[in-house]
Design an enzyme around this catalytic site. Sequence first.
Site, mmCIF file in Angstrom:
data_model
loop_
_atom_site.group_PDB
_atom_site.id
_atom_site.type_symbol
_atom_site.label_atom_id
_atom_site.label_comp_id
_atom_site.label_asym_id
_atom_site.label_seq_id
_atom_site.Cartn_x
_atom_site.Cartn_y
_atom_site.Cartn_z
ATOM 1 N N GLY A 202 43.683 13.775 112.998
ATOM 2 C CA GLY A 202 42.395 13.419 112.404
ATOM 3 C C GLY A 202 42.489 12.114 111.642
ATOM 4 C CB SER A 203 40.099 10.566 109.386
ATOM 5 O OG SER A 203 39.957 11.516 108.357
ATOM 6 C CB VAL A 206 41.009 14.544 106.428
ATOM 7 C CG1 VAL A 206 41.435 15.998 106.447
ATOM 8 C CG2 VAL A 206 39.491 14.438 106.282
ATOM 9 C CD GLU A 224 50.528 12.744 116.714
ATOM 10 O OE1 GLU A 224 50.026 11.694 117.148
ATOM 11 O OE2 GLU A 224 51.728 13.024 116.826
ATOM 12 C CB CYS A 258 43.305 8.307 118.226
ATOM 13 S SG CYS A 258 44.187 9.146 119.542
HETATM 14 P P1 NAD Z 1 38.589 14.551 110.513
HETATM 15 O O1 NAD Z 1 39.682 14.160 109.679
HETATM 16 O O2 NAD Z 1 37.193 14.454 110.011
HETATM 17 O O3 NAD Z 1 38.754 16.052 110.991
HETATM 18 C C1 NAD Z 1 39.947 16.543 111.571
HETATM 19 C C2 NAD Z 1 40.180 17.976 111.147
HETATM 20 O O4 NAD Z 1 40.294 18.052 109.738
HETATM 21 C C3 NAD Z 1 39.043 18.930 111.519
HETATM 22 O O5 NAD Z 1 39.616 20.116 112.047
HETATM 23 C C4 NAD Z 1 38.325 19.177 110.231
HETATM 24 O O6 NAD Z 1 37.752 20.457 110.155
HETATM 25 C C5 NAD Z 1 39.426 19.044 109.213
HETATM 26 N N1 NAD Z 1 38.958 18.582 107.921
HETATM 27 C C6 NAD Z 1 37.916 17.741 107.671
HETATM 28 N N2 NAD Z 1 37.818 17.515 106.347
HETATM 29 C C7 NAD Z 1 38.807 18.202 105.757
HETATM 30 C C8 NAD Z 1 39.237 18.361 104.396
HETATM 31 N N3 NAD Z 1 38.620 17.746 103.404
HETATM 32 N N4 NAD Z 1 40.307 19.137 104.162
HETATM 33 C C9 NAD Z 1 40.962 19.744 105.177
HETATM 34 N N5 NAD Z 1 40.591 19.642 106.463
HETATM 35 C C10 NAD Z 1 39.538 18.888 106.759
HETATM 36 O O7 NAD Z 1 38.842 13.653 111.738
HETATM 37 P P2 NAD Z 1 37.921 13.520 112.897
HETATM 38 O O8 NAD Z 1 36.709 12.738 112.509
HETATM 39 O O9 NAD Z 1 37.734 14.873 113.474
HETATM 40 O O10 NAD Z 1 38.822 12.615 113.873
HETATM 41 C C11 NAD Z 1 38.756 11.205 113.887
HETATM 42 C C12 NAD Z 1 40.058 10.567 113.466
HETATM 43 O O11 NAD Z 1 41.135 11.199 114.091
HETATM 44 C C13 NAD Z 1 40.151 9.114 113.865
HETATM 45 O O12 NAD Z 1 40.731 8.383 112.820
HETATM 46 C C14 NAD Z 1 41.078 9.132 115.058
HETATM 47 O O13 NAD Z 1 41.748 7.933 115.283
HETATM 48 C C15 NAD Z 1 41.996 10.240 114.677
HETATM 49 N N6 NAD Z 1 42.585 10.801 115.867
HETATM 50 C C16 NAD Z 1 43.924 10.667 116.045
HETATM 51 C C17 NAD Z 1 44.512 11.176 117.189
HETATM 52 C C18 NAD Z 1 45.982 11.078 117.423
HETATM 53 O O14 NAD Z 1 46.448 11.764 118.307
HETATM 54 N N7 NAD Z 1 46.727 10.272 116.708
HETATM 55 C C19 NAD Z 1 43.732 11.810 118.140
HETATM 56 C C20 NAD Z 1 42.382 11.922 117.909
HETATM 57 C C21 NAD Z 1 41.816 11.431 116.764
#
Ligand code: NAD
Length: 483
Positions: A202-203, A206, A224, A258
Amino acid sequence: PGHVGGELRSGGGRMETHSQVVERLRSVFRSGVTLPEQFRRTQLTKLMSMIKDNEQQILGALHKDLAKPKFEAVLSEIDIVINELHYTLNNFKSWMQPEYVDKNLATKFDDCFVKREPLGVVLIIGAWNYPWQLLLLPMVAAVAAGNCVVIKPSEVSAATDTLIAELIPKYLSQDCYAVVSGGAEETKSLLLNRFDHIFYTGSQAVARSILQAASVHLTPVTLELGGKCPCLIYGQVSIAGVARRLVWSKFFNAGQSCVAPDYVLCSAATRDALLPELRQALEDFYGKEPQTSPDLSRIVSARHWARLMELLKRSNGKVAVGGESNEDDKYIAPTVLVDVSEDDALMEEEIFGPILPILNFESLQDGIDFINRKEKALALYVFSNESSVINKVLENTSSGGFCSNDGIIHMTLPGLPFGGVGASGWGSYHGRWGFETFTHRRACMLRGWALERLNGLRYPPYNDNKLGWLRWTASPKSSCSLM
Ligand code: NAD
């Protein structure tokens, strides 16, 4: 007391709190049921059946969440997991074997090896952009490595989330694997529990709170993450080929990858040559009206659409291609901007959408310096017909992955580790790299009673003579000289 997290319904309709799920899985893990190779093989085979039996539903859910074209979904969500399963099923038995290490004279008669052990109960948190792949690929690795697994899909990709929560308990052992659904609040509550590893996609924002939660239990974490993946075009290039590969990798999944090229660095001359080719490639791929093309995904939610539109509004760049949008349809046309400066709004954060800024640099060194001023990216792309250019960028920069003359493709090969470096992530997976991520490498030395006289050298009273012998027996040279 001891009760952490909200109620949830897990497989079989059980009502359980998060802590009850984690504790249940932990006691199952301790029973040793996940240790035999055959158990893992059976579960991986069931995972394969789950995907094959339900391909239409998976495609349907992905279409509902992102209007993901079947073609892209099959390649990047279904087949990538099936291929990982085949690769893992063919290889994980050998990955499980003890690895014997070199010995010296002092350990000549001992068994010295690395034992691969599962970590325990691991948590996999997924993101919404490849909502199937990002949960299932790490899950393959975690199961092969013999762990119990809790998976937490992204609530943003709701249809896929629901499907995963329905299918996993239907196909896999409910004693060993659980799905916990929910958003930020549920995830925070889940994270109050002790896990043996957290695998987060994720981001970056977070990721900081994931790390804070993990620090309470000193839980190791794989991150990741994303960031801005640069794409540098320099020297002699086949410009039409660059345009096609760039358009494909940027607008695949509407730029919500990503590893999508985030921005282009090139000279003014290259930009001028590239623009008509980009227009041509876009028209060839998506037609004159891309909104009517079935091959272009949509932005995942109204909130994410609004974020991208705000970035476009704030940018001082000039729209050279695209720019159209439609809120009801969560549509943004493939858009290319030129005359974008380093301090532009589009350069402040990862774009993660179908918007491609082009920045100008005249010398290769300037481009390299630009890349090195930023956080290390998840992927770095260089387009050039000149191998000296590619090697210079490869040798003078750092990034999670590197691919020349294409985009995204490097992540499909299970032999290559997939992951970031620095701010783009910690750790890696895919193929054996994923197995190792979910494995503890236990250093084992099984000693007998041989060479006790030699051992005597280390006991007091100490003297220089004993020390000299001891240093020799413990040195790598000693084993060679006696063989
Ligand atoms: P996100 O961080 O919003 O969400 C990811 C996960 O975190 C979700 O399951 C969500 O429920 C959980 N989450 C959200 N807020 C949270 C909190 N405050 N506390 C705990 N958990 C929480 O990310 P996104 O918008 O779903 O994904 C986008 C980002 O992910 C981009 O930066 C992208 O580059 C990255 N990404 C990386 C990869 C990789 O393999 N490196 C792959 C896909 C996406």
